[in-house]
Design a protein around this motif. Structure first.
Motif, mmCIF file in Angstrom:
data_model
loop_
_atom_site.group_PDB
_atom_site.id
_atom_site.type_symbol
_atom_site.label_atom_id
_atom_site.label_comp_id
_atom_site.label_asym_id
_atom_site.label_seq_id
_atom_site.Cartn_x
_atom_site.Cartn_y
_atom_site.Cartn_z
ATOM 1 N N ASP A 128 0.592 -0.977 -0.134
ATOM 2 C CA ASP A 128 -0.128 0.138 -0.101
ATOM 3 C C ASP A 128 0.887 1.079 0.207
ATOM 4 O OD1 ASP A 128 -2.594 -1.358 -0.379
ATOM 5 O OD2 ASP A 128 -2.619 -1.026 2.253
ATOM 6 N N ALA A 129 1.789 1.172 0.678
ATOM 7 C CA ALA A 129 2.510 2.700 0.990
ATOM 8 C C ALA A 129 3.560 2.517 0.058
ATOM 9 C CB ALA A 129 3.923 2.503 2.021
ATOM 10 N N GLU A 130 3.946 1.574 -0.883
ATOM 11 C CA GLU A 130 4.525 1.578 -2.636
ATOM 12 C C GLU A 130 3.836 2.347 -2.971
ATOM 13 O OE1 GLU A 130 8.190 0.785 -3.279
ATOM 14 O OE2 GLU A 130 7.302 -1.992 -3.790
ATOM 15 N N CYS A 131 2.511 2.502 -3.431
ATOM 16 C CA CYS A 131 1.877 2.913 -4.064
ATOM 17 C C CYS A 131 1.137 4.037 -3.884
ATOM 18 C CB CYS A 131 0.263 1.545 -4.276
ATOM 19 S SG CYS A 131 1.281 -0.495 -5.668
ATOM 20 N N PHE A 132 0.729 3.927 -2.954
ATOM 21 C CA PHE A 132 0.754 5.581 -2.553
ATOM 22 C C PHE A 132 1.316 6.456 -2.861
ATOM 23 C CE2 PHE A 132 0.622 9.103 0.380
ATOM 24 C CZ PHE A 132 -0.485 9.687 0.624
ATOM 25 N N ILE A 133 2.853 6.573 -3.214
ATOM 26 C CA ILE A 133 4.142 7.031 -3.866
ATOM 27 C C ILE A 133 4.160 7.276 -5.086
ATOM 28 C CG2 ILE A 133 6.566 7.355 -4.069
ATOM 29 C CD1 ILE A 133 6.770 6.084 -1.609
ATOM 30 N N THR B 241 23.464 9.094 4.467
ATOM 31 C CA THR B 241 22.004 9.131 4.991
ATOM 32 C C THR B 241 21.636 9.207 2.878
ATOM 33 O OG1 THR B 241 21.882 10.858 6.218
ATOM 34 C CG2 THR B 241 20.058 10.994 4.481
ATOM 35 N N ASP B 242 20.752 8.524 3.231
ATOM 36 C CA ASP B 242 19.567 8.089 1.494
ATOM 37 C C ASP B 242 19.425 9.978 1.051
ATOM 38 O OD1 ASP B 242 20.505 5.618 1.379
ATOM 39 O OD2 ASP B 242 19.046 5.388 2.585
ATOM 40 N N CYS B 243 18.903 9.889 -0.323
ATOM 41 C CA CYS B 243 18.776 10.955 -1.018
ATOM 42 C C CYS B 243 16.886 11.295 -0.368
ATOM 43 C CB CYS B 243 18.586 11.064 -2.564
ATOM 44 S SG CYS B 243 18.458 12.233 -3.185
ATOM 45 N N HIS B 244 15.577 9.537 -0.630
ATOM 46 C CA HIS B 244 14.803 10.246 -0.291
ATOM 47 C C HIS B 244 14.071 8.968 0.732
ATOM 48 C CE1 HIS B 244 14.557 11.862 -4.138
ATOM 49 N NE2 HIS B 244 15.248 11.164 -4.691
ATOM 50 N N HIS B 245 13.109 9.643 1.740
ATOM 51 C CA HIS B 245 12.571 8.356 2.324
ATOM 52 C C HIS B 245 10.958 8.858 2.340
ATOM 53 C CE1 HIS B 245 16.448 8.628 4.500
ATOM 54 N NE2 HIS B 245 16.223 10.210 3.839
ATOM 55 N N PHE B 246 10.196 8.303 2.964
ATOM 56 C CA PHE B 246 9.054 7.828 3.847
ATOM 57 C C PHE B 246 8.892 7.205 4.510
ATOM 58 C CE2 PHE B 246 4.555 5.697 3.582
ATOM 59 C CZ PHE B 246 4.035 7.147 2.884
ATOM 60 N N VAL B 247 7.923 8.299 5.643
ATOM 61 C CA VAL B 247 7.548 8.150 7.034
ATOM 62 C C VAL B 247 6.489 8.147 7.613
ATOM 63 C CG1 VAL B 247 8.391 9.187 9.283
ATOM 64 C CG2 VAL B 247 10.044 9.300 7.324
ATOM 65 N N LEU B 248 5.822 6.881 7.834
ATOM 66 C CA LEU B 248 4.951 7.049 8.857
ATOM 67 C C LEU B 248 4.755 5.954 9.673
ATOM 68 C CD1 LEU B 248 1.703 6.618 8.154
ATOM 69 C CD2 LEU B 248 2.335 4.877 7.282
ATOM 70 N N GLU B 249 5.189 6.396 10.901
ATOM 71 C CA GLU B 249 5.787 6.225 12.078
ATOM 72 C C GLU B 249 5.163 4.756 12.909
ATOM 73 O OE1 GLU B 249 6.539 10.659 12.251
ATOM 74 O OE2 GLU B 249 4.753 9.253 11.541
ATOM 75 N N GLY C 152 -2.706 5.636 9.091
ATOM 76 C CA GLY C 152 -2.601 7.365 9.049
ATOM 77 C C GLY C 152 -1.966 7.002 7.535
ATOM 78 N N LEU C 153 -1.597 5.792 6.624
ATOM 79 C CA LEU C 153 -1.099 6.412 5.094
ATOM 80 C C LEU C 153 -1.471 7.428 4.697
ATOM 81 C CD1 LEU C 153 1.313 5.007 3.305
ATOM 82 C CD2 LEU C 153 -1.192 3.874 2.768
ATOM 83 N N GLU C 154 -2.910 7.168 4.420
ATOM 84 C CA GLU C 154 -4.040 8.250 3.314
ATOM 85 C C GLU C 154 -4.308 9.114 3.987
ATOM 86 O OE1 GLU C 154 -6.021 5.833 0.032
ATOM 87 O OE2 GLU C 154 -5.332 4.375 1.736
ATOM 88 N N LYS C 155 -4.096 9.330 5.937
ATOM 89 C CA LYS C 155 -5.032 10.274 6.205
ATOM 90 C C LYS C 155 -4.009 11.680 6.225
ATOM 91 C CE LYS C 155 -7.141 7.232 9.910
ATOM 92 N NZ LYS C 155 -7.063 7.839 11.148
ATOM 93 N N PRO C 156 -4.315 13.309 5.906
ATOM 94 C CA PRO C 156 -3.367 14.779 5.916
ATOM 95 C C PRO C 156 -2.609 14.436 7.360
ATOM 96 C CG PRO C 156 -6.348 14.696 6.159
ATOM 97 C CD PRO C 156 -6.050 13.684 6.325
ATOM 98 N N TYR C 157 -1.825 14.639 6.805
ATOM 99 C CA TYR C 157 -0.095 14.898 7.188
ATOM 100 C C TYR C 157 0.450 13.436 7.866
ATOM 101 C CZ TYR C 157 -2.620 20.182 7.531
ATOM 102 O OH TYR C 157 -3.076 20.633 6.872
ATOM 103 N N GLY C 158 -0.491 12.033 8.081
ATOM 104 C CA GLY C 158 0.561 11.193 7.898
ATOM 105 C C GLY C 158 1.257 10.601 8.330
ATOM 106 N N SER C 159 1.665 10.440 6.610
ATOM 107 C CA SER C 159 2.788 10.154 6.248
ATOM 108 C C SER C 159 3.322 11.081 5.600
ATOM 109 C CB SER C 159 2.003 9.392 4.842
ATOM 110 O OG SER C 159 1.605 9.104 4.090
#
Length: 595
Positions: free
Chosen positions: A267-272, A407-415, A420-427
């Motif tokens: 889901d997170a892969e597709c969300f991007i 440090t990598d160039c790109h990061h995706f954070v959902l703690e 919270g993946l699709e919620k505003p300010y979630g990820s």
């Protein structure tokens, strides 16, 4: 841990251009003026660091003096007029110009690129949108940015990114998407050894779809001579794509995988890719991105993403066509049911055989076609899709020592919670382009571009004072999360900060509610409901992220290539068959009703 191959870029390694003659770095441009802030700005000092929370990330764009090649007179006629200079519009315009069409691109703002533009502040060169660049490799048929630049005699030097994205997810799940496919799959299987077979089957199927698409010459699906020609050359590949056209990644993943956390990772892969979960992401879109990141890789253009649009704009001029800035189109002129021209806010009018709108479909049919009845196809589209949320963008300059050397160039954070993946300010999506190109920031500094989904309703009805205070509050919350999760001491290391809200994206990118494209109202039938480039109004075409195949740089470039081919056929620059055209367009229209 992987280390970026380039942490410091020598002067001789800056971008190389062919006939475009675009300046090798934006930092040496003539910078005559700063756009005024529509909401004002607040500046404050804290210790030795100068911090700013300004009206928005594009509100203070510092840009090169705009000079057109020649004066374009009101009333002039062209083969095609393109409204907007986003990547989709520029690719369509340049492809048509190369075929011999005389094209006029009209850009509301003062630089090209739209959400793939740039701006400069205090020695920093910030990408307006994503820094994850697909389609920039040297092989295959999906390297659409490389091909678009080469078509107009341009090239850019790029830096390969060794890690597409580093995921930081709930339950301390950390996954790096390595450039090398085998490394990525090995890491994923180490995290989920019990799902080895399912992982190999799902991602293997992605490769089957990607390879089918990558084997084809990419032109307009709405042009029958091309479509039938490709079918006879590559019948198995065409049937593969047709089979998966109405299917979604999430449903297919669930055929092979049972682990709920692994499904949430997909889901997170597709969300991007699509700003929705895997169940709502078309399988073809997912396959394009999940495989191209390994096939061609993510490659960052030295000097910044804004160089792509500037190169295409220069190439357009070199082909004898024109781009006008500060040209705000307010109306598409329709005569006897055919789009024939456009009217600008200053009263100027321009006319063409065809009009191509790089605006969203909501802006095109809701604002630019004043007094015209919305075609039934567009009504059906808006029943199936809603406007995806906008983004809150935070551009930050920080002291380099706050970032670890690996440090990598790109990061995706959902703690904490997958919900919270699709919620505003979630990820949170984070890009640090200076890991790959240090010339974008002053010496000893890095850029952090942070963005998270946000709706425009959250920012409406506020006084200027409350608006500024809310921006500062939300920015503090987001940077605090990153400080806790990734970079201890981050907030104390901030040298510069600028916040852009959905209202910013609406104003400067002319996108209805700041949206970044369509989002299905429910689970869609893959790409079946997505409209193509032609519209229900003769002579009017659409291009960009609210057209097939959807959001993302590679997708909008694809839509530009398809649109240019269909338009070229309609104005006599490519072969066409009117009887077959009518039959194919009718068939495609019928198929969309099945969605």
């Amino acid at each position: 841990m992987l280390t970026s191959p380039i942490l410091s870029v020598p002067q001789h390694a800056l971008p190389i251009y062919n006939t475009c003659h675009v300046p090798p770095t934006f930092q040496n441009l003539h910078l005559p003026k700063i756009q005024p802030l529509p909401y004002g700005g607040t500046g404050f000092a804290s210790g030795s660091s100068r911090k700013r929370v300004l009206a928005a990330s594009m509100n203070v764009v510092v840009e090169e003096e705009v000079r057109e090649r020649r004066r374009v007179n009101s009333g002039e006629r062209f083969d095609a007029i393109v409204i907007g200079s986003g990547i989709g519009g520029l690719v369509a315009g340049t492809q048509l110009a190369v075929k011999g069409a005389r094209v006029l691109v009209l850009e509301k703002y003062v630089i090209p690129g739209g959400s793939s533009g740039f701006y400069q502040r205090d020695g920093y060169t910030f990408d307006v949108g994503s820094s994850v660049m697909f389609g920039f490799s040297e092989k295959g048929n999906l390297n659409l940015i490389t091909r678009a630049l080469e078509a107009v005699g341009c090239q850019m030097q790029v830096v390969p990114d060794p890690t597409t994205v580093h995921f930081h997810l709930p339950n301390n799940l950390s996954v790096r998407v390595h450039r090398e496919y085998d490394q990525f799959i090995e890491e994923l299987i180490r995290k989920f050894p019990h799902e080895k077979e399912g992982i190999l089957k799902f991602y293997g199927l992605c490769w089957k779809i990607f390879n089918a698409l990558n084997s084809l010459e990419l032109k307009s699906i709405e042009e029958p001579l091309y479509l039938f020609g490709q079918f006879f050359k590559k019948p198995a590949e065409c049937l593969t794509l047709a089979y998966y056209l109405p299917q979604n990644a999430g449903a297919i993943a669930r055929k092979y995988i049972q682990d709920p956390q692994l499904l949430s990772f997909i889901d997170a892969e597709c969300f991007i890719v699509s700003t929705v979960n895997a169940l709502q992401t078309p399988m073809i879109n997912a396959s394009m991105v999940l495989c191209d990141r390994h096939y061609g890789g993510i490659n960052y253009p030295l000097g910044g993403v804004g160089g792509i649009a500037k190169s295409l704009a220069k190439g357009l001029n070199n082909q004898g066509s024109e781009i006008l800035y500060k040209a705000n189109v307010t109306n598409i002129i329709v005569e006897q049911g055919k789009a024939v021209g456009v009217r600008l806010s200053d009263g100027r009018e321009f006319f063409a055989k065809t009009i191509i709108s790089n605006a969203t479909r909501w802006d095109t049919f809701g604002k630019l076609l004043k007094g015209e009845e919305i075609p039934k196809e567009e009504e059906n589209f808006q029943k199936l899709y809603v406007k995806a949320p906008s983004f809150l963008s935070i551009h930050v300059g920080v002291k380099a020592e706050v970032l670890p050397p690996d440090t990598d160039c790109h990061h995706f954070v959902l703690e904490n919670d997958w919900t919270g993946l699709e919620k505003p300010y979630g990820s949170i999506f984070l890009s640090i382009p200076t890991v790959l190109d240090s010339s974008l920031a002053p010496e000893g500094r890095h850029i952090l571009h942070i963005f998270t989904t946000s709706s425009i309703e959250d920012w409406e009805g506020l006084s200027r004072e409350d608006y500024e205070a809310k921006k500062q509050l939300v920015a503090d919350e987001i940077t605090s999360r990153l400080e806790k999760k990734l970079f201890p001491g981050l907030r104390a290391a901030i040298d510069f900060i600028e916040v852009g809200t959905p209202k910013t994206h609406r104003r400067y990118l002319a996108r209805d509610e700041g949206t970044y494209g369509p989002m299905p109202r429910s689970i869609p039938k893959g790409l079946l409901g997505m409209p193509f480039n032609t519209t229900g109004i003769d002579g009017l075409y659409c291009v960009g992220d609210s057209c097939f195949p959807g959001q993302g740089v590679i997708a909008v470039a694809f839509s530009g290539v398809m649109c240019a081919h269909r338009v070229a056929a309609d104005i006599g620059l490519e072969k066409k068959s009117p009887p077959l055209d009518s039959a194919l367009l009718g068939l495609l229209g019928w198929l969309r009703t099945l969605a």
